[in-house]
Design a protein around this motif. Structure first.
Motif, short mmCIF file in Angstrom:
data_model
loop_
_atom_site.label_atom_id
_atom_site.label_comp_id
_atom_site.label_asym_id
_atom_site.label_seq_id
_atom_site.Cartn_x
_atom_site.Cartn_y
_atom_site.Cartn_z
N THR A 42 46.06 34.36 26.20
CA THR A 42 46.50 34.08 27.28
C THR A 42 47.23 32.42 27.45
OG1 THR A 42 46.85 35.49 29.01
CG2 THR A 42 47.29 32.81 29.59
N PRO A 69 47.40 40.84 23.66
CA PRO A 69 46.54 40.65 24.95
C PRO A 69 45.43 40.99 26.11
CG PRO A 69 48.89 40.55 25.09
CD PRO A 69 48.36 40.99 23.73
N ARG A 104 46.49 33.98 35.94
CA ARG A 104 47.22 34.68 34.71
C ARG A 104 47.88 35.25 34.54
NH1 ARG A 104 42.35 38.38 32.11
NH2 ARG A 104 41.09 36.70 32.34
N ASP A 156 42.08 39.93 25.87
CA ASP A 156 41.51 38.79 26.74
C ASP A 156 41.23 39.66 28.44
OD1 ASP A 156 43.40 37.06 26.59
OD2 ASP A 156 44.71 37.32 27.48
N PRO A 207 40.33 33.61 30.01
CA PRO A 207 41.18 34.32 28.32
C PRO A 207 42.14 34.05 27.32
CG PRO A 207 42.81 33.42 30.29
CD PRO A 207 41.10 33.17 30.39
#
Length: 133
Positions: free
Chosen positions: A79, A67, A107, A70, A76
């Motif tokens: 995600t 992650p 997010r 992102d 992103p």
């Protein structure tokens, strides 16, 4: 010579078998803005978002640091990818356009929703009729 065949009577006892009830649905178990359903998770995501996403990605079976990628762009990708993967794994209806929008603009809420979904889907099997003897 006489061969006698002795037949013995055997009793076969069948034990009750567990019955699986699936609580799976083709919808998300909670909405994007249902953060109050799990306040500790929501607070953790709010105060330490990078740690939260890394832990949840690892729990989902992905690379721990994935992650962190992102933060390199507008949309992103990680995600969105994990959300699409989760939809496919659990059979949740949706489309990539919606996933892209919520992953871009909500997010933290998306990660909290995915966290709640993983918790809910881990409790899929309920034994009915099982007795402690």
């Amino acid at each position: 010579m006489f061969l006698g065949v002795s037949m013995s009577k055997q009793m076969v006892v069948m034990q009750p078998q567990p019955v699986m009830i699936s609580r799976d649905s083709d919808q998300w178990g909670s909405g994007i803005c249902d953060c109050c359903d799990d306040v500790p998770e929501c607070c953790f995501a709010y105060w330490c978002f990078a740690c939260f996403t890394c832990i949840k990605a690892k729990k989902y079976g992905e690379c721990l640091c994935l992650p962190l990628l992102d933060f390199c762009g507008i949309v992103p990708p990680i995600t969105m990818s994990i959300r699409v993967s989760m939809r496919q794994r659990y059979g949740i209806k949706g489309d990539m356009c919606h996933d892209c929008l919520v992953a871009t603009f909500c997010r933290a809420c998306v990660w909290c929703q995915m966290s709640r979904e993983m918790k809910a889907r881990n409790l899929q099997i309920t034994l009915i009729g099982a007795r402690n003897l």
